[in-house]
Design an enzyme around this catalytic site. Structure first.
Site, PDB file in Angstrom:
ATOM      1  N   ILE A 116       0.854  -1.365   0.142  1.00  0.00           N
ATOM      2  CA  ILE A 116       0.067   0.239  -0.033  1.00  0.00           C
ATOM      3  C   ILE A 116       1.152   1.185   0.061  1.00  0.00           C
ATOM      4  O   ILE A 116       1.436   1.586   0.815  1.00  0.00           O
ATOM      5  CB  ILE A 116      -0.822  -0.120   1.042  1.00  0.00           C
ATOM      6  CG1 ILE A 116      -1.906  -1.125   1.217  1.00  0.00           C
ATOM      7  CG2 ILE A 116      -1.700   1.379   1.286  1.00  0.00           C
ATOM      8  CD1 ILE A 116      -2.808  -1.594   2.327  1.00  0.00           C
ATOM      9  N   GLU A 117       0.905   1.793  -1.131  1.00  0.00           N
ATOM     10  CA  GLU A 117       1.964   3.086  -1.201  1.00  0.00           C
ATOM     11  C   GLU A 117       1.221   4.110  -1.759  1.00  0.00           C
ATOM     12  O   GLU A 117       0.925   4.613  -2.664  1.00  0.00           O
ATOM     13  CB  GLU A 117       2.832   2.459  -2.589  1.00  0.00           C
ATOM     14  CG  GLU A 117       3.540   1.292  -2.107  1.00  0.00           C
ATOM     15  CD  GLU A 117       4.758   1.080  -2.975  1.00  0.00           C
ATOM     16  OE1 GLU A 117       5.293   2.043  -3.886  1.00  0.00           O
ATOM     17  OE2 GLU A 117       4.936  -0.077  -3.621  1.00  0.00           O
ATOM     18  N   GLN A 118       0.675   4.751  -0.565  1.00  0.00           N
ATOM     19  CA  GLN A 118      -0.336   5.961  -0.676  1.00  0.00           C
ATOM     20  C   GLN A 118       0.103   7.112   0.227  1.00  0.00           C
ATOM     21  O   GLN A 118       0.747   6.925   1.322  1.00  0.00           O
ATOM     22  CB  GLN A 118      -1.890   5.218  -0.225  1.00  0.00           C
ATOM     23  CG  GLN A 118      -2.231   4.303  -1.449  1.00  0.00           C
ATOM     24  CD  GLN A 118      -3.454   3.850  -1.012  1.00  0.00           C
ATOM     25  OE1 GLN A 118      -4.520   4.662  -0.469  1.00  0.00           O
ATOM     26  NE2 GLN A 118      -3.622   2.483  -1.329  1.00  0.00           N
TER      27      GLN A 118
END
Length: 354
Positions: A116-118
């Site tokens: 999860i790269e947010q």
């Protein structure tokens, strides 16, 4: 694989869930992790399975890969990605986790890698939701699939520009974190000068930053790049200084978005037609080379090879990290040529230097 063979393997694998001790004490009794990302296809047939402990499947589900990995004593885990904003709602979060657990069960898989790269702000609703997601997913997988593994991917340093995650809380909640020690030129405030994708000293600083947060080194797996960046030089000096166009990332004016990602197998074919051959930067402890394209433009390509990876792998052992892995295993040349075989073998061997 014949369907009868596949069915037999599936049934044997399913039987392990009746006796969880077989998984936790025998089948997966490995401390040092070699954590592999696979993006699809059949390259996995040629991986060095004597080292692999976990394969994260970023490609289409392949039951043949799953069965083969299990026959070698390796885990196969899902890729998990979702909107953090949606995960703020506990009901939505629980439903998403249940979907992932059910999918893993149906596919006889061994856990999930949360990638999860947010953008998340400190102390925001998303900040707490993400930590809860990791905690609750880990609890659910461990309960429903004994011996399963839940991991989380983090940037090369905890002070990364736009991911203000609760890194210590996330690491405590899951089995371990995979540190993506690459794309380290994505935020440059200095001049737009080409540098290594994963410079040695900067990479090590990232791990020291995580450890200073109170994170146990045994919960850190180092990720190394099996790809490099090709930059078009606006100017290239006799001392190999390549300046490139400004393309901002977040706040900084310069970033690796000005370059193009190139897998190792392509890089090794380009070198024969380069102007320079392989050069070595002693400060960044990384290789690079230069070439001229068909339009006459000069390029500089930075990458990692067995020499640079071996240095980082040595740090993994010296610092007592949990293991090492790469993005991604498909970047190597698994063809039958002798040169390709030697290059590929050397990259796998670099993960575990003597």
């Amino acid at each position: 694989m014949h369907l009868t063979s596949l069915h037999s393997l599936l049934m044997n694998w399913e039987s392990l869930f009746v006796v969880p001790e077989l998984i936790t004490l025998s089948f997966f009794a490995v401390l040092f992790q070699v954590f592999v990302f696979d993006v699809g296809g059949k390259d996995w047939k040629f991986y060095d399975w004597s080292q692999i402990t976990t394969v994260v499947t970023f490609g289409k589900y392949d039951p043949e890969l799953m069965c083969f990995a299990h026959s070698k004593g390796a885990r196969v885990v899902l890729k998990g990605d979702t909107s953090v904003k949606k995960m703020v709602d506990p009901v939505v979060r629980a439903a998403w986790i249940n979907q992932q657990v059910d999918l893993a069960k149906r596919q006889y898989m061994d856990g999930i890698n949360l990638d999860i790269e947010q953008h998340v702000m400190y102390s925001s609703a998303e900040y707490y939701a993400l930590t809860n997601l990791v905690k609750e997913a880990t609890e659910a997988f461990h309960k429903e699939i004994p011996g399963s593994q839940v991991t989380f991917d983090v940037p090369w340093t905890p002070d990364y520009i736009d991911r203000c995650y609760n890194y210590s809380g996330i690491t405590h909640a899951c089995d371990f974190i995979f540190v993506m020690s690459y794309d380290e030129q994505s935020e440059r405030w200095s001049n737009c000068i080409v540098g290594a994708n994963a410079p040695y000293n900067r990479t090590l600083t990232g791990y020291n930053n995580y450890i200073r947060l109170g994170i146990n080194p045994k919960k850190l797996v180092m990720g190394v790049p099996w790809y490099g960046y090709d930059y078009t030089c606006l100017s290239l000096s006799m001392t190999h200084v390549c300046s490139f166009a400004k393309i901002p990332f977040g706040g900084p004016p310069c970033s690796d978005a000005a370059g193009r990602q190139v897998p190792y197998k392509i890089i090794m074919k380009q070198i024969n037609n380069s102007l320079s051959g392989i050069l070595w930067d002693q400060e960044e402890k990384a290789p690079y080379f230069e070439y001229k394209d068909s339009h006459g433009a000069l390029h500089q390509v930075w990458f990692d090879n067995p020499r640079s990876i071996s240095l980082k792998a040595a740090f993994v052992k010296e610092r007592g990290l949990r293991g090492i892995g790469m993005w991604n295993a498909n970047c190597l040349d698994y063809s039958n040529g002798s040169a390709a075989r030697e290059q590929t073998q050397a990259m796998w061997e670099a993960l575990n230097p003597e």
